[in-house]
Design a protein around this motif. Structure first.
Motif, PDB file in Angstrom:
ATOM      1  N   ASN A   1      10.460   7.014 -11.202  1.00 12.71           N
ATOM      2  CA  ASN A   1      10.618   7.527  -9.826  1.00 12.71           C
ATOM      3  C   ASN A   1       9.433   8.410  -9.433  1.00 12.71           C
ATOM      4  N   SER A   2       8.228   7.997  -9.794  1.00 17.58           N
ATOM      5  CA  SER A   2       6.995   8.724  -9.465  1.00 17.58           C
ATOM      6  C   SER A   2       6.854  10.073 -10.168  1.00 17.58           C
ATOM      7  N   ILE A   3       7.741  10.391 -11.082  1.00 21.60           N
ATOM      8  CA  ILE A   3       7.647  11.663 -11.825  1.00 21.60           C
ATOM      9  C   ILE A   3       7.289  11.322 -13.264  1.00 21.60           C
TER      10      ILE A   3
ATOM     11  N   LEU B   1      -4.097   6.248   3.182  1.00 20.37           N
ATOM     12  CA  LEU B   1      -3.424   5.013   2.773  1.00 20.37           C
ATOM     13  C   LEU B   1      -4.177   4.499   1.552  1.00 20.37           C
ATOM     14  N   GLU B   2      -3.439   4.240   0.468  1.00 23.81           N
ATOM     15  CA  GLU B   2      -4.060   3.733  -0.750  1.00 23.81           C
ATOM     16  C   GLU B   2      -3.575   2.322  -1.010  1.00 23.81           C
ATOM     17  N   ALA B   3      -4.493   1.481  -1.478  1.00 23.72           N
ATOM     18  CA  ALA B   3      -4.074   0.163  -1.948  1.00 23.72           C
ATOM     19  C   ALA B   3      -3.133   0.369  -3.129  1.00 23.72           C
ATOM     20  N   PHE B   4      -2.103  -0.446  -3.228  1.00 27.84           N
ATOM     21  CA  PHE B   4      -1.214  -0.385  -4.390  1.00 27.84           C
ATOM     22  C   PHE B   4      -1.944  -1.045  -5.565  1.00 27.84           C
ATOM     23  N   ILE B   5      -2.017  -0.346  -6.685  1.00 26.07           N
ATOM     24  CA  ILE B   5      -2.766  -0.853  -7.843  1.00 26.07           C
ATOM     25  C   ILE B   5      -1.787  -1.429  -8.874  1.00 26.07           C
ATOM     26  N   PRO B   6      -1.861  -2.732  -9.147  1.00 18.98           N
ATOM     27  CA  PRO B   6      -0.967  -3.290 -10.179  1.00 18.98           C
ATOM     28  C   PRO B   6      -1.530  -2.978 -11.571  1.00 18.98           C
ATOM     29  N   PHE B   7      -1.407  -1.712 -11.949  1.00 14.88           N
ATOM     30  CA  PHE B   7      -2.079  -1.252 -13.178  1.00 14.88           C
ATOM     31  C   PHE B   7      -1.403  -1.774 -14.438  1.00 14.88           C
ATOM     32  N   ALA B   8      -2.230  -1.832 -15.529  1.00 19.09           N
ATOM     33  CA  ALA B   8      -1.681  -2.201 -16.838  1.00 19.09           C
ATOM     34  C   ALA B   8      -0.998  -0.982 -17.440  1.00 19.09           C
ATOM     35  N   CYS B   9      -1.599   0.189 -17.255  1.00 20.38           N
ATOM     36  CA  CYS B   9      -0.967   1.434 -17.695  1.00 20.38           C
ATOM     37  C   CYS B   9      -1.633   2.607 -17.000  1.00 20.38           C
ATOM     38  N   GLU B  10      -1.008   3.772 -17.144  1.00 18.48           N
ATOM     39  CA  GLU B  10      -1.592   5.001 -16.600  1.00 18.48           C
ATOM     40  C   GLU B  10      -1.989   5.902 -17.765  1.00 18.48           C
ATOM     41  N   VAL B  11      -3.145   6.540 -17.624  1.00 22.18           N
ATOM     42  CA  VAL B  11      -3.615   7.464 -18.659  1.00 22.18           C
ATOM     43  C   VAL B  11      -4.180   8.716 -17.987  1.00 22.18           C
TER      44      VAL B  11
ATOM     45  N   ILE C   1      -9.555   6.435 -10.620  1.00 17.50           N
ATOM     46  CA  ILE C   1      -8.938   7.761 -10.623  1.00 17.50           C
ATOM     47  C   ILE C   1      -7.805   7.768  -9.610  1.00 17.50           C
ATOM     48  N   ASN C   2      -6.623   8.191 -10.060  1.00 21.28           N
ATOM     49  CA  ASN C   2      -5.510   8.390  -9.123  1.00 21.28           C
ATOM     50  C   ASN C   2      -5.633   9.764  -8.496  1.00 21.28           C
ATOM     51  N   GLU C   3      -5.636  10.804  -9.333  1.00 18.29           N
ATOM     52  CA  GLU C   3      -5.826  12.139  -8.754  1.00 18.29           C
ATOM     53  C   GLU C   3      -6.305  13.132  -9.783  1.00 18.29           C
ATOM     54  N   LEU C   4      -6.704  14.315  -9.271  1.00 16.71           N
ATOM     55  CA  LEU C   4      -7.207  15.400 -10.116  1.00 16.71           C
ATOM     56  C   LEU C   4      -6.233  16.573 -10.021  1.00 16.71           C
TER      57      LEU C   4
ATOM     58  N   TYR D   1       3.029  16.028  -4.581  1.00 24.82           N
ATOM     59  CA  TYR D   1       3.099  15.978  -6.038  1.00 24.82           C
ATOM     60  C   TYR D   1       4.360  15.225  -6.407  1.00 24.82           C
ATOM     61  N   ASP D   2       4.350  14.650  -7.622  1.00 26.70           N
ATOM     62  CA  ASP D   2       5.519  13.926  -8.122  1.00 26.70           C
ATOM     63  C   ASP D   2       6.075  12.943  -7.099  1.00 26.70           C
ATOM     64  N   GLY D   3       5.177  12.251  -6.393  1.00 25.29           N
ATOM     65  CA  GLY D   3       5.632  11.228  -5.463  1.00 25.29           C
ATOM     66  C   GLY D   3       6.164  11.779  -4.154  1.00 25.29           C
TER      67      GLY D   3
ATOM     68  N   ALA E   1       0.863  -1.179   0.000  1.00 27.58           N
ATOM     69  CA  ALA E   1       0.000   0.000   0.000  1.00 27.58           C
ATOM     70  C   ALA E   1       0.901   1.230   0.000  1.00 27.58           C
ATOM     71  N   ILE E   2       0.292   2.394  -0.270  1.00 27.51           N
ATOM     72  CA  ILE E   2       1.086   3.628  -0.321  1.00 27.51           C
ATOM     73  C   ILE E   2       0.450   4.650   0.606  1.00 27.51           C
ATOM     74  N   LEU E   3       1.279   5.199   1.490  1.00 36.49           N
ATOM     75  CA  LEU E   3       0.826   6.240   2.403  1.00 36.49           C
ATOM     76  C   LEU E   3       1.162   7.590   1.771  1.00 36.49           C
ATOM     77  N   LYS E   4       0.147   8.462   1.655  1.00 34.44           N
ATOM     78  CA  LYS E   4       0.366   9.762   0.990  1.00 34.44           C
ATOM     79  C   LYS E   4      -0.135  10.880   1.890  1.00 34.44           C
ATOM     80  N   THR E   5       0.659  11.922   2.060  1.00 33.52           N
ATOM     81  CA  THR E   5       0.196  13.068   2.858  1.00 33.52           C
ATOM     82  C   THR E   5      -1.033  13.681   2.188  1.00 33.52           C
TER      83      THR E   5
HETATM   84  P1  AMP Z   1       0.917  10.598  -7.370  1.00 41.96           P
HETATM   85  O1  AMP Z   1       1.857  11.729  -6.993  1.00 41.96           O
HETATM   86  O2  AMP Z   1      -0.014  10.221  -6.283  1.00 41.96           O
HETATM   87  O3  AMP Z   1       0.234  10.844  -8.693  1.00 41.96           O
HETATM   88  O4  AMP Z   1       1.859   9.335  -7.619  1.00 41.96           O
HETATM   89  C1  AMP Z   1       2.871   9.371  -8.615  1.00 41.96           C
HETATM   90  C2  AMP Z   1       2.964   8.022  -9.305  1.00 41.96           C
HETATM   91  O5  AMP Z   1       3.239   6.973  -8.345  1.00 41.96           O
HETATM   92  C3  AMP Z   1       1.699   7.569 -10.016  1.00 41.96           C
HETATM   93  O6  AMP Z   1       1.550   8.192 -11.257  1.00 41.96           O
HETATM   94  C4  AMP Z   1       1.962   6.063 -10.089  1.00 41.96           C
HETATM   95  O7  AMP Z   1       2.891   5.754 -11.089  1.00 41.96           O
HETATM   96  C5  AMP Z   1       2.557   5.768  -8.728  1.00 41.96           C
HETATM   97  N1  AMP Z   1       1.456   5.472  -7.769  1.00 41.96           N
HETATM   98  C6  AMP Z   1       0.851   6.360  -6.963  1.00 41.96           C
HETATM   99  N2  AMP Z   1      -0.151   5.789  -6.254  1.00 41.96           N
HETATM  100  C7  AMP Z   1      -0.188   4.498  -6.633  1.00 41.96           C
HETATM  101  C8  AMP Z   1      -1.025   3.377  -6.273  1.00 41.96           C
HETATM  102  N3  AMP Z   1      -2.000   3.486  -5.357  1.00 41.96           N
HETATM  103  N4  AMP Z   1      -0.765   2.198  -6.877  1.00 41.96           N
HETATM  104  C9  AMP Z   1       0.227   2.077  -7.800  1.00 41.96           C
HETATM  105  N5  AMP Z   1       1.042   3.080  -8.170  1.00 41.96           N
HETATM  106  C10 AMP Z   1       0.848   4.282  -7.606  1.00 41.96           C
END
Ligand code: AMP
Length: 387
Positions: A215-217, A181-191, A266-269, A153-155, A144-148
């Motif tokens: 590196n999240s950027i 806290l977000e579940a880690f998504i084993p995505f096929a791709c990001e769009v 949706i990851n983010e807006l 931004y940019d990870g 999982a991923i913990l995000k403030t």
């Molecule tokens: P963010 O700043 O939240 O957009 O995260 C930057 C990048 O980290 C995303 O574009 C993904 O490549 C990766 N990432 C973020 N959250 C997740 C998640 N929940 N599952 C898988 N990858 C993630």
């Protein structure tokens, strides 16, 4: 119907980075004047604006004076404090409205909004304490991923949790601040879908763009994304729902994870032009920056047609590690356009510019932009006819 703000008028931009710079270039091309406001001087936006105001965002008197001198205020940076947008709104319309910023600048509010609107988002839990985090990890599982909640931004402000024992150090590493806290998504791709909405409800979008991160950027964007038509249609429909529900006047980008079964989360807006839309500057009839201008000034929105398939590659400060990049070598790629943001200090991970390649198909555009970027880091450029 709002009163249109016509060429010759002055638009104000809160924030002064590359998004504001490209907005200002689009605005000045159409005969507008641009003022920019941020705590810094000699900024990417300030360098191409008519006026650069340097003051902290919480200097509300300076914000009011700034707003008095312009006909509309927009922003290029969503972490502008709510009070700043409210102070500006006393003297000029702020578009998108401060309420849009308030929702989208904070992950807890953004995810709560999406869930309440019935829009699909990454499974998450709100974390305000170690106990919340322990419960969240056991609910969502690992990884999982913990995000403030704020200023991510940019990870940045993120920590990965691979097993429950990582939870406490992860919470420590982000400073024990409110988080999701977000579940880690084993995505096929990001769009992503970059879209715009006018005050009269007119809606346009740029179709679906594929994004690859390093590196999240964001590293590479490709348009159009090679996804199934049903996936593209659904992404565009969700983007429309987001802009309409939030009552956005301006540009907003929706970032998605595409799961292996084609479903979208949706990851983010981002309530402004987005890095994945930079390729629209060269590849679309109307760039995302001109579209922001049209929307906030009450002009009809322009065509979002893609002129040719395109690929964009970011240029990070890391490229400068071995000296000044070889600009001439990149410019030798005739279908590649170079954009630099005027930033003086090339730090690793800092977005300094980008390249956009146009080609007959996306594979060729990608190949071309990667070659041009590799040439930048190469050992030197030689004119084609040199011995
Ligand atoms: P963010 O700043 O939240 O957009 O995260 C930057 C990048 O980290 C995303 O574009 C993904 O490549 C990766 N990432 C973020 N959250 C997740 C998640 N929940 N599952 C898988 N990858 C993630």
């Amino acid at each position: 119907m709002i009163q249109p703000i016509l060429p010759g008028a002055t638009v104000g931009v809160l924030g002064s980075g590359q998004l504001g710079r490209m907005f200002a270039i689009a605005a000045r091309r159409m005969g507008y004047r641009v003022h920019t406001f941020s705590p810094e001087a000699d900024t990417p936006t300030g360098q191409v604006s008519d006026l650069e105001v340097m003051a902290p965002y919480d200097d509300l008197d300076a914000v009011r004076a700034f707003a008095k001198a312009v006909e509309v205020v927009t922003f290029e940076f969503e972490n502008v404090p709510t009070e700043t947008a409210a102070a500006a709104a006393e003297f000029a319309p702020v578009r998108p409205a401060g309420a849009v910023l308030h929702t989208t600048q904070h992950r807890i509010r953004e995810k709560t909004f999406l869930t309440q609107a019935g829009l699909p988002t990454t499974p998450f839990r709100i974390v305000n304490s170690s106990d919340d985090l322990a419960r969240a990890v056991s609910d969502l599982g690992c990884p999982a991923i913990l995000k403030t909640a704020d200023f991510g931004y940019d990870g940045k402000g993120q920590a990965r949790i691979s097993s429950p024992t990582d939870a406490e150090p992860a919470w420590e590493s982000i400073g024990r601040v409110p988080a999701v806290l977000e579940a880690f998504i084993p995505f096929a791709c990001e769009v992503s879908v970059v879209a715009a909405r006018a005050a009269d409800g007119q809606f346009v979008d740029y179709g679906v763009i594929e994004n690859r991160h390093r590196n999240s950027i964001l590293d590479i964007s490709i348009a159009p994304a090679q996804v199934a038509p049903a996936v593209a249609a659904q992404a565009r429909e969700i983007a429309r729902a987001v802009l309409e529900t939030l009552d956005v006047i301006g540009v907003l980008c929706v970032e998605f994870f595409v799961q292996p079964d084609g479903s979208l989360l949706i990851n983010e807006l981002a309530p402004r032009p987005h890095n994945s839309g930079h390729l629209t500057f060269d590849a679309s009839v109307t760039s995302q920056f001109e579209q922001q201008l049209r929307a906030v000034c009450g002009l009809p929105l322009g065509s979002t047609d893609l002129l040719r398939p395109a690929a964009m590659a970011n240029l990070l400060g890391d490229l400068w590690t071995t000296g000044e990049p070889d600009w001439r070598a990149a410019c030798a790629h005739r279908d590649v356009k170079l954009h630099l943001y005027g930033k003086l200090a090339p730090r690793p991970g800092r977005k300094m510019g980008h390249l956009t390649a146009l080609a007959a198909d996306t594979a060729s555009a990608l190949e071309s932009v990667l070659l041009a970027r590799a040439a930048l880091a190469g050992s030197g450029w030689h004119p084609p006819d040199s011995p």
